[in-house]
Scaffold this motif. Structure first.
Motif, PDB file in Angstrom:
ATOM      1  N   LYS A  54      39.696  34.187  32.182  1.00 41.77           N
ATOM      2  CA  LYS A  54      39.759  34.747  33.535  1.00 41.77           C
ATOM      3  C   LYS A  54      41.210  35.019  33.909  1.00 41.77           C
ATOM      4  O   LYS A  54      42.136  34.602  33.213  1.00 41.77           O
ATOM      5  CB  LYS A  54      39.141  33.756  34.532  1.00 41.77           C
ATOM      6  CG  LYS A  54      37.676  33.509  34.312  1.00 41.77           C
ATOM      7  CD  LYS A  54      37.148  32.510  35.319  1.00 41.77           C
ATOM      8  CE  LYS A  54      35.697  32.184  35.036  1.00 41.77           C
ATOM      9  NZ  LYS A  54      35.191  31.141  35.928  1.00 41.77           N
ATOM     10  N   GLN A  55      41.396  35.675  35.064  1.00 42.27           N
ATOM     11  CA  GLN A  55      42.739  36.025  35.535  1.00 42.27           C
ATOM     12  C   GLN A  55      43.645  34.806  35.694  1.00 42.27           C
ATOM     13  O   GLN A  55      44.847  34.897  35.499  1.00 42.27           O
ATOM     14  CB  GLN A  55      42.653  36.764  36.880  1.00 42.27           C
ATOM     15  CG  GLN A  55      42.074  38.151  36.781  1.00 42.27           C
ATOM     16  CD  GLN A  55      43.039  39.165  36.207  1.00 42.27           C
ATOM     17  OE1 GLN A  55      44.190  38.870  35.895  1.00 42.27           O
ATOM     18  NE2 GLN A  55      42.562  40.382  36.029  1.00 42.27           N
ATOM     19  N   SER A  69      37.862  41.579  35.727  1.00 42.97           N
ATOM     20  CA  SER A  69      38.023  40.222  36.256  1.00 42.97           C
ATOM     21  C   SER A  69      38.202  39.206  35.138  1.00 42.97           C
ATOM     22  O   SER A  69      38.740  38.123  35.361  1.00 42.97           O
ATOM     23  CB  SER A  69      36.822  39.839  37.114  1.00 42.97           C
ATOM     24  OG  SER A  69      35.638  39.884  36.337  1.00 42.97           O
ATOM     25  N   LYS A  70      37.750  39.563  33.930  1.00 42.38           N
ATOM     26  CA  LYS A  70      37.912  38.668  32.783  1.00 42.38           C
ATOM     27  C   LYS A  70      37.860  39.488  31.502  1.00 42.38           C
ATOM     28  O   LYS A  70      37.381  40.618  31.478  1.00 42.38           O
ATOM     29  CB  LYS A  70      36.836  37.585  32.757  1.00 42.38           C
ATOM     30  CG  LYS A  70      35.442  38.097  32.460  1.00 42.38           C
ATOM     31  CD  LYS A  70      34.436  36.958  32.389  1.00 42.38           C
ATOM     32  CE  LYS A  70      33.057  37.499  32.052  1.00 42.38           C
ATOM     33  NZ  LYS A  70      32.072  36.446  31.942  1.00 42.38           N
TER      34      LYS A  70
END
Length: 148
Positions: A106-107, A77-78
């Motif tokens: 982050k994405q 996710s990160k």
């Protein structure tokens, strides 16, 4: 001279899980076969030190630094990387014996910097690094492709 005690990466490029790279006091060598993550370790260091160009870390955009899961695993996710600097000589002009600089993305491309786990700005990281004469765009690090 500034010494790195260790680098810890999680979800960054090929380092899907929490991965720690300890460094000794004298001399360190990073070696391994092609594709084992040697260049990704240097990219992780540049990432923490505040490089803004994702292309200099061999990615199209910052979100592409996040572990993508490959063909069969779950993407992260990160991406997060921490560099632990020795501060026994107080080169960073702080009382802590070790300085931890962390950067995460982050994405959606949003990122955060931390100094000793306290949220800060990129400029605060750059100011702290300048005390140790470290410049993320300087000639401290020679990246892949910089020399022909």
């Amino acid at each position: 001279m500034t010494k790195i005690n260790k680098i810890v990466a999680s979800g960054f490029k090929s380092f899907a899980k929490w991965t720690e790279f300890p460094f000794s006091g004298d001399y360190n060598v990073v070696l391994g076969p092609n594709g084992s993550g040697k260049s990704n370790l240097l990219d992780a260091l540049c990432f923490v030190l505040g490089r803004t160009s994702s292309k200099s870390m061999r990615a199209e955009k910052l979100a592409h630094l996040i572990y993508n899961g490959g063909k069969s695993k779950k993407p992260a996710s990160k991406a997060q990387v921490s560099v632990y600097f020795d501060n026994a000589s107080k080169i960073f002009q702080r009382d802590e014996p070790e300085i931890k600089i962390t950067r995460a993305v982050k994405q959606n491309g949003q990122g955060v910097y931390r100094i000793n786990d306290e949220r800060c700005t990129r400029q605060q990281v750059l100011d702290l690094m300048s005390l140790a004469k470290i410049d993320p765009d300087g000639h401290n690090i020679i990246l892949q492709g910089d020399i022909v």
